[in-house]
Design a protein around this motif. Sequence first.
Motif, PDB file in Angstrom:
ATOM      1  N   UNK A 108      -6.292   4.276  -0.003  1.00 47.45           N
ATOM      2  CA  UNK A 108      -6.352   3.350   1.080  1.00 47.45           C
ATOM      3  C   UNK A 108      -7.231   3.571   1.735  1.00 47.45           C
ATOM      4  N   UNK A 109      -8.483   2.983   1.231  1.00 44.49           N
ATOM      5  CA  UNK A 109      -9.652   3.488   1.674  1.00 44.49           C
ATOM      6  C   UNK A 109     -10.195   2.010   2.400  1.00 44.49           C
ATOM      7  N   UNK A 110      -9.699   1.023   2.196  1.00 44.66           N
ATOM      8  CA  UNK A 110     -10.077  -0.448   2.710  1.00 44.66           C
ATOM      9  C   UNK A 110      -8.918  -1.186   3.171  1.00 44.66           C
ATOM     10  N   UNK A 111      -8.837  -1.538   4.535  1.00 42.78           N
ATOM     11  CA  UNK A 111      -7.926  -2.387   4.828  1.00 42.78           C
ATOM     12  C   UNK A 111      -7.367  -3.661   4.260  1.00 42.78           C
ATOM     13  N   UNK A 113      -6.502  -3.458   1.132  1.00 44.71           N
ATOM     14  CA  UNK A 113      -6.279  -3.347  -0.364  1.00 44.71           C
ATOM     15  C   UNK A 113      -6.413  -4.398  -1.468  1.00 44.71           C
ATOM     16  N   UNK A 114      -7.315  -5.323  -0.817  1.00 40.05           N
ATOM     17  CA  UNK A 114      -7.487  -6.594  -1.762  1.00 40.05           C
ATOM     18  C   UNK A 114      -6.480  -7.595  -1.587  1.00 40.05           C
ATOM     19  N   UNK A 116      -4.423 -10.822  -1.291  1.00 40.27           N
ATOM     20  CA  UNK A 116      -4.850 -12.508  -1.159  1.00 40.27           C
ATOM     21  C   UNK A 116      -3.895 -12.903  -0.139  1.00 40.27           C
ATOM     22  N   UNK A 118      -3.168 -15.787   0.547  1.00 40.37           N
ATOM     23  CA  UNK A 118      -2.451 -17.035   0.479  1.00 40.37           C
ATOM     24  C   UNK A 118      -1.187 -16.506  -0.395  1.00 40.37           C
ATOM     25  N   UNK A 119      -1.087 -15.335  -0.960  1.00 38.18           N
ATOM     26  CA  UNK A 119       0.041 -14.789  -1.655  1.00 38.18           C
ATOM     27  C   UNK A 119       1.037 -14.052  -0.774  1.00 38.18           C
ATOM     28  N   UNK A 123       4.064 -10.413  -4.051  1.00 39.74           N
ATOM     29  CA  UNK A 123       2.990 -10.733  -5.039  1.00 39.74           C
ATOM     30  C   UNK A 123       1.738  -9.889  -4.702  1.00 39.74           C
ATOM     31  N   UNK A 126       2.668  -6.209  -6.212  1.00 37.14           N
ATOM     32  CA  UNK A 126       2.597  -6.230  -7.780  1.00 37.14           C
ATOM     33  C   UNK A 126       1.197  -6.148  -8.121  1.00 37.14           C
ATOM     34  N   UNK A 127       0.236  -6.988  -7.494  1.00 38.89           N
ATOM     35  CA  UNK A 127      -1.184  -7.017  -7.740  1.00 38.89           C
ATOM     36  C   UNK A 127      -1.772  -5.630  -7.397  1.00 38.89           C
ATOM     37  N   UNK A 128      -1.546  -4.995  -6.569  1.00 38.01           N
ATOM     38  CA  UNK A 128      -1.925  -3.622  -5.944  1.00 38.01           C
ATOM     39  C   UNK A 128      -1.662  -2.606  -6.882  1.00 38.01           C
ATOM     40  N   UNK A 162      -1.178 -14.288   5.085  1.00 37.57           N
ATOM     41  CA  UNK A 162      -1.900 -14.883   6.218  1.00 37.57           C
ATOM     42  C   UNK A 162      -1.256 -14.891   7.383  1.00 37.57           C
ATOM     43  N   UNK A 169       0.272  -6.091   8.162  1.00 38.64           N
ATOM     44  CA  UNK A 169      -0.611  -6.057   7.207  1.00 38.64           C
ATOM     45  C   UNK A 169      -0.691  -4.577   6.821  1.00 38.64           C
TER      46      UNK A 169
ATOM     47  N   UNK B  50      -1.796 -15.205 -10.356  1.00 37.82           N
ATOM     48  CA  UNK B  50      -1.664 -15.148  -8.829  1.00 37.82           C
ATOM     49  C   UNK B  50      -2.774 -16.070  -8.167  1.00 37.82           C
ATOM     50  N   UNK B 126     -12.437  -6.183  -1.327  1.00 39.81           N
ATOM     51  CA  UNK B 126     -11.520  -5.010  -0.650  1.00 39.81           C
ATOM     52  C   UNK B 126     -10.934  -4.247  -1.980  1.00 39.81           C
ATOM     53  N   UNK B 127     -10.716  -5.200  -3.062  1.00 42.30           N
ATOM     54  CA  UNK B 127     -10.111  -4.414  -4.200  1.00 42.30           C
ATOM     55  C   UNK B 127     -11.161  -3.238  -4.748  1.00 42.30           C
ATOM     56  N   UNK B 130     -11.426  -0.098  -2.772  1.00 40.50           N
ATOM     57  CA  UNK B 130     -10.398   0.626  -2.670  1.00 40.50           C
ATOM     58  C   UNK B 130      -9.647   1.186  -4.296  1.00 40.50           C
ATOM     59  N   UNK B 131     -10.095   0.609  -4.894  1.00 38.33           N
ATOM     60  CA  UNK B 131      -9.536   1.067  -6.401  1.00 38.33           C
ATOM     61  C   UNK B 131     -10.630   1.414  -7.456  1.00 38.33           C
TER      62      UNK B 131
END
Lengths: 270, 299
Positions: A108-111, A113-114, A116, A118-119, A123, A126-128, A162, A169, B50, B126-127, B130-131
């Motif tokens: 957990x290095x960036x607030x 973790x990517x 999205x 809108x999701x 979701x 699952x992506x993470x 969002x 978050x 997604x 961000x992804x 982080x990864x």
Amino acid sequence: MRSASKKQPVVMPEELAIRIEELSISYKINVDTKRTLKNAVMRASKGEKVRTRVVEAVKNMTLDVPHGSVLGIVGANGAGKSTLMRSIAGILPPTSGRIIVNGKISTLLALGVGFNPALSGRDNIILGGLASGMSREEIENKTEEIADFAALPDGFIDMPVRTYSSGMYGRVAFSVAVNMTPDILLLDEALSAGDASFKEKSFTRMRELCAEARTIIIVSHALATVTELCDSAIWMHKGTMLAQGKPDAIVDQYLKFLDVGALPSNFEDM
Amino acid sequence: MRLMSESSAKSDFQSKIQVFEPHRASLPPLIPYFKEFWKRRAFAIELSRFADKAEYLDSKFGKVWLVLNPVLLALVYYLLVTVIRASKSHNNGLTTLAHILIGLFTFYFAQNCINSGALSITAGGRLILNQAFPRALLPFSSTISAFWAFLPTIPVYIFVIVVGKYFYPATQVPGFTWNYLWVPFIVICVGVTGFGLALLFATMNVYFRDTNKLLQYMTRIWLYLCPVLWLPSALHGWHRILLTINPLGPTLAATSNVWIEGIAPTHSEIIGSIAWALASVLVGGYFFISRERDFAVRI
């Protein structure tokens, strides 16, 4: 970037989770603020060179981290803490030296973790999970556990991210990271998410991870977190590891260096 | 003290013992890289699914726009080519319309790969921070999205041709022919070329953030240089080099042969399509992978 010199054999004592050998990390950054093709063409037409600066983020660092330990990293801004964490995670390869990691890493290095926006939270979980190398089945089995741990208000887990507050978050992001059953957990300023009860829950979860011989590295400016959770600490300054030892002693040294004393603000989450 | 075996299990990602060392010649160890790329293909597929879901969540027509957009654009170009230019089109213009439709659908496939692929790294900041995973999965995911957007355009094309042939049975546009078996080859070549160019422009976009803006103009000019609004047979003599030096030239000429003429692609079209696909993915792949380390510090 320099290429690797003569290859050293991989020697890793079984009790170690991470071994850092003479690690140096540097990278070039553009001094120009506007990184555009237009600017590049303009510069080239004037015969000007691109202005770059080499940042030596980590300098000749050697460190062993045993399994089941919690290591805190303290240091001022620009000390190289985040760069070191990214390098341990395999995100930023070393310039010289080597890092050997024994175990599955969760980060957990960036607030966010990517995430999205809108999701939905579900979701994004699952992506993470898929991004961290889990299979679809594995992450689907974990989703409920992660959602429960995040303890969002009713129905929020299926709403677009969002619509979340910053605390919500951060809770989802933290929940994803700690519930991936990592051998090694890397947290960079991640413990400020959520309210007091979530913070306590986070601490409890991290103590559970340690009891299972999992290793945690925490970067935090909240020195209370370091003294409370960690069993050892290092102090970094301008890319160099200045001290290593018990958290209380390291925090004292760091505060003396900063010449600010043990102000309450140094111990709060920021 | 017990030592772990001097494991040869070296990876930049998530195996049990991982060794992170400086990259040789700026490249990470390629075998683990491609193994991990393949292992995490589910991530690229889900990311694409997604991303599409997020993009069309607030749109009333949703994914219909994926088909509607190129169809409407094809009609605009058809009007430009036939009515405004008053060009004589044989077979009541059906051949012209069919050629523009299938050419535009195919070109759009490549363009979507490149445009969304070019943004994939800067948008996935961000992804990336982080990864640890092979970054090429992000442009690959854009290529998958572009493929799913392209797929429904084929039934639309077939529908237009079936209706067109009903009203104008004398048209030269072929009905079913075994040469349609060349279609998967064409789709693969376009996809691979698009992916390779997406890798190239995604890397450029990290260094120069206005690359994507430039791309919009470049792809528009590229469209005019491709045999989409004109037939490949319109080029004679040395002008035909335009079909060779254009990364999509041989593939779009092959598209025209298969869909409009009902014949197999020529040898030069086959070789040209394969050569451009390989060149794009090799050059784009090298450029991208050799600069992956920079992404974490430049984003």
